[in-house]
Design an enzyme around this catalytic site. Structure first.
Site, PDB file in Angstrom:
ATOM      1  NE  ARG A   1      57.313   0.908   8.461  1.00  0.00           N
ATOM      2  CZ  ARG A   1      56.925  -0.166   7.802  1.00  0.00           C
ATOM      3  NH1 ARG A   1      56.775  -1.330   8.408  1.00  0.00           N
ATOM      4  NH2 ARG A   1      56.668  -0.096   6.504  1.00  0.00           N
TER       5      ARG A   1
ATOM      6  CB  VAL B   1      52.769   5.672   0.534  1.00  0.00           C
ATOM      7  CG1 VAL B   1      53.456   6.535  -0.510  1.00  0.00           C
ATOM      8  CG2 VAL B   1      51.290   5.539   0.220  1.00  0.00           C
TER       9      VAL B   1
ATOM     10  CB  CYS C   1      42.839   6.484   0.478  1.00  0.00           C
ATOM     11  SG  CYS C   1      44.611   6.325   0.680  1.00  0.00           S
TER      12      CYS C   1
HETATM   13  N1  LIG Z   1      48.148   3.658   2.159  1.00  0.00           N
HETATM   14  C1  LIG Z   1      47.570   3.939   1.014  1.00  0.00           C
HETATM   15  O1  LIG Z   1      46.840   3.163   0.439  1.00  0.00           O
HETATM   16  C2  LIG Z   1      47.798   5.247   0.326  1.00  0.00           C
HETATM   17  C3  LIG Z   1      47.593   5.304  -1.061  1.00  0.00           C
HETATM   18  C4  LIG Z   1      47.816   6.491  -1.692  1.00  0.00           C
HETATM   19  C5  LIG Z   1      48.203   7.610  -0.977  1.00  0.00           C
HETATM   20  N2  LIG Z   1      48.364   7.524   0.377  1.00  0.00           N
HETATM   21  C6  LIG Z   1      48.807   8.718   1.069  1.00  0.00           C
HETATM   22  O2  LIG Z   1      50.191   8.582   1.340  1.00  0.00           O
HETATM   23  C7  LIG Z   1      50.530   9.193   2.578  1.00  0.00           C
HETATM   24  C8  LIG Z   1      51.177   8.186   3.498  1.00  0.00           C
HETATM   25  O3  LIG Z   1      50.254   7.178   3.794  1.00  0.00           O
HETATM   26  P1  LIG Z   1      50.690   5.781   4.387  1.00  0.00           P
HETATM   27  O4  LIG Z   1      49.511   4.884   4.229  1.00  0.00           O
HETATM   28  O5  LIG Z   1      51.984   5.346   3.844  1.00  0.00           O
HETATM   29  O6  LIG Z   1      50.866   6.164   5.921  1.00  0.00           O
HETATM   30  P2  LIG Z   1      51.553   5.255   7.031  1.00  0.00           P
HETATM   31  O7  LIG Z   1      50.973   5.685   8.317  1.00  0.00           O
HETATM   32  O8  LIG Z   1      51.488   3.809   6.641  1.00  0.00           O
HETATM   33  O9  LIG Z   1      53.075   5.649   6.996  1.00  0.00           O
HETATM   34  C9  LIG Z   1      53.539   6.868   7.306  1.00  0.00           C
HETATM   35  C10 LIG Z   1      54.907   6.715   7.942  1.00  0.00           C
HETATM   36  O10 LIG Z   1      55.372   8.028   8.163  1.00  0.00           O
HETATM   37  C11 LIG Z   1      55.981   8.071   9.446  1.00  0.00           C
HETATM   38  N3  LIG Z   1      55.954   9.442   9.880  1.00  0.00           N
HETATM   39  C12 LIG Z   1      54.943  10.134  10.453  1.00  0.00           C
HETATM   40  N4  LIG Z   1      55.300  11.402  10.666  1.00  0.00           N
HETATM   41  C13 LIG Z   1      56.569  11.522  10.214  1.00  0.00           C
HETATM   42  C14 LIG Z   1      57.477  12.586  10.158  1.00  0.00           C
HETATM   43  N5  LIG Z   1      57.147  13.783  10.591  1.00  0.00           N
HETATM   44  N6  LIG Z   1      58.702  12.348   9.643  1.00  0.00           N
HETATM   45  C15 LIG Z   1      59.042  11.121   9.198  1.00  0.00           C
HETATM   46  N7  LIG Z   1      58.221  10.067   9.227  1.00  0.00           N
HETATM   47  C16 LIG Z   1      56.988  10.272   9.722  1.00  0.00           C
HETATM   48  C17 LIG Z   1      55.183   7.111  10.282  1.00  0.00           C
HETATM   49  O11 LIG Z   1      55.936   6.667  11.393  1.00  0.00           O
HETATM   50  C18 LIG Z   1      54.866   6.014   9.294  1.00  0.00           C
HETATM   51  O12 LIG Z   1      55.820   4.984   9.327  1.00  0.00           O
HETATM   52  C19 LIG Z   1      49.217   9.762   3.116  1.00  0.00           C
HETATM   53  O13 LIG Z   1      49.097  11.085   2.710  1.00  0.00           O
HETATM   54  C20 LIG Z   1      48.164   8.919   2.430  1.00  0.00           C
HETATM   55  O14 LIG Z   1      46.942   9.600   2.308  1.00  0.00           O
HETATM   56  C21 LIG Z   1      48.209   6.360   1.029  1.00  0.00           C
END
Ligand SMILES: NC(=O)c1ccc[n+]([C@@H]2O[C@H](COP(=O)([O-])OP(=O)(O)OC[C@H]3O[C@@H](n4cnc5c(N)ncnc54)[C@H](O)[C@@H]3O)[C@@H](O)[C@H]2O)c1
Length: 458
Positions: A68, A45, A288
């Site tokens: 990353r 995201v 999700c």
């Molecule tokens: N991937 C999807 O399809 C999608 C779609 C809509 C919403 N979401 C929501 O968006 C949010 C993020 O999902 P994602 O898929 O991008 O997750 P992800 O795991 O791909 O990415 C999250 C990133 O955040 C970093 N991170 C973790 N803890 C952290 C912190 N305390 N400070 C800074 N960075 C930190 C991780 O290292 C990682 O790179 C979630 O709540 C998810 O439910 C995801």
């Protein structure tokens, strides 16, 4: 309210607020969105969001994972959501130094919000991010959460943490917003800028700013939600609705299997009615659809309401992997094969087609059930990261060439290389009387029937 695009005249109260906010003392009246943006969490995201803004201005891209950050600095996105060219074209300061966050005044949080083993919301990554940001917060800053949460988290949980860490007052010195993300990993059509963005803010003025900031890059426009809680709830119900619709299809598949009729045939026939919804049965994985409903049910139960329908859907969807594997055991028995030691190959481990994301893949339920029958199991996935598969699931992926002399082939994910498999190619992998489970319904059923190969589909 739907706002198609940003226009200064649409935001009369905004200028007053911007002038009143310390970070905008130098506001020059030319643009109401001269906000400096940080994105916290650069995953599936956060990275596309940072890239979209990074095409217009320098963005602070913060992630706790050093690996990353280093990869992104080298122009590599392992999630495959952003191309090397797009990365090169965007101006992002990739950092894991929290102090860099102080250079921004509009912070977007996109960290994971998973569930734990008891299927309860695991908010630790979000709270950690909020703690870190709180230390860098200044007067006039706006914090927008994009992570999926249950209604109330932004204002009731994150606000107080930010206050405690920054010693500032929420709603006076700094402000909150929530804007759920709707991207669909692996989908190159519905990308960040092309999906209507739901936005919300703590006050009407802040809502205007949040709408203006996102409206400056999201060409599909923004929708102003009535409140932060409304925006939070909208996100969880989008995925809950999808989860429940798929659960209905999965339940129908269980019934039709007992009736010995093909679910896809039934859906094709029913789908000729104008208002029949085109959902299909399947494994509901990822972080999700299979996760977000638990955020809503958790909150509902906290409020003393037991959400029977939502949880029933979750139970059905969580049981599909085991059902598929049991079906496979039946197919082996029917083919006269000894189950213990039978050579079973699973094609596909990621949670969805053409996407390397392994998190919460329900293929693991299929694998674990087969393993409990002591078959000789091999798993192949052309897209999944070998090391990650080992770390996450203890699965040692094999190469395509190893898929030989197979008693039962289980096609679990419709990755492109699998959709193109011909009957002859499948036959070359099978042992005599070898059978196929086509979970995604991607094989040519008639060709398999003509070729005398047993094919079952969900
Ligand atoms: N991937 C999807 O399809 C999608 C779609 C809509 C919403 N979401 C929501 O968006 C949010 C993020 O999902 P994602 O898929 O991008 O997750 P992800 O795991 O791909 O990415 C999250 C990133 O955040 C970093 N991170 C973790 N803890 C952290 C912190 N305390 N400070 C800074 N960075 C930190 C991780 O290292 C990682 O790179 C979630 O709540 C998810 O439910 C995801």
């Amino acid at each position: 309210m739907y706002v198609a695009s940003f226009n200064c005249r649409n935001f009369p109260r905004l200028k007053a607020l911007l002038v009143s906010l310390p970070s905008h003392k130098n506001y020059n009246g030319r643009s109401m969105i001269n906000r400096k943006i940080s994105v916290i969490g650069l995953g599936y995201v956060g990275l596309p969001v940072a890239v979209a803004f990074g095409k217009c201005q320098q963005v602070i891209g913060f992630d706790v994972k050093r690996e990353r950050i280093e990869e992104l600095q080298r122009g590599i996105d392992r999630t495959q959501e952003v191309s090397a060219q797009e990365l090169a074209e965007s101006n992002i300061l990739y950092t894991n130094n929290a102090k860099d966050l102080a250079k921004a005044d509009f912070h977007i949080i996109a960290v994971p919000t998973p569930i734990d083993r008891a299927r309860k919301p695991d908010l630790r990554p979000l709270y950690r991010a909020v703690h870190v940001l709180g230390n860098q917060l200044k007067k006039g800053d706006i914090v927008v959460i994009e992570s999926t949460v249950y209604p109330g988290i932004t204002e009731e949980e994150c606000g107080p943490i930010l206050e405690a860490e920054s010693r500032l007052t929420c709603g006076e010195d700094f402000f909150l917003g929530y804007s759920p993300e709707r991207i669909n990993p692996g989908d190159k059509e519905h990308t960040f800028t092309k999906i209507t963005k739901v936005v919300s803010g703590q006050t009407p003025e802040v809502l205007d700013i949040v709408a203006a900031v996102y409206g400056s890059v999201v060409t599909a426009g923004v929708h102003k939600a009535a409140s932060i809680k409304v925006a939070e709830a909208a996100k969880v119900i989008e995925n809950t609705q999808r989860d429940l619709n798929i659960a209905l299809m999965n339940e129908l598949a269980l019934v039709f299997d007992r009736l010995d009729i093909d679910t896809q045939d039934v859906l094709q026939a029913a789908g000729t009615k104008w208002n029949f919804l085109p959902f299909k049965p399947g494994l509901v994985g990822g972080h999700c659809i299979g996760v977000d409903p638990y955020y809503l049910t958790y909150k509902a139960e906290m409020l003393g309401y037991h959400p029977d329908v939502i949880l029933a859907g979750r139970r059905i969807n969580d049981g599909v992997g085991e059902f598929i594997a049991h079906k496979g055991i039946l197919e082996l028995t029917r083919a006269g094969k000894c189950v213990k030691g039978a050579r079973v190959a699973v094609l596909g481990l990621t949670f969805k087609e053409n996407c390397p994301d392994l998190r919460n893949s329900r293929v693991i339920d299929v694998i674990n059930t087969f393993n409990s029958f002591e078959v000789e199991l091999m798993v192949h996935d052309p897209i999944a990261d070998v090391e990650e598969a080992r770390m996450e699931y203890g699965v040692d992926l094999v190469g395509f060439d190893a898929i030989k002399d197979i008693d039962l082939l289980v096609i679990t994910v419709a990755h492109e290389p699998f959709t193109g498999l011909s009957l002859a190619e499948v036959q070359s992998m099978l042992s005599p009387r070898g059978a196929v489970l086509d979970v995604k319904g991607i094989m040519d059923r008639d060709a398999f029937a003509r070729g005398g190969v047993s094919l079952w589909r969900l």
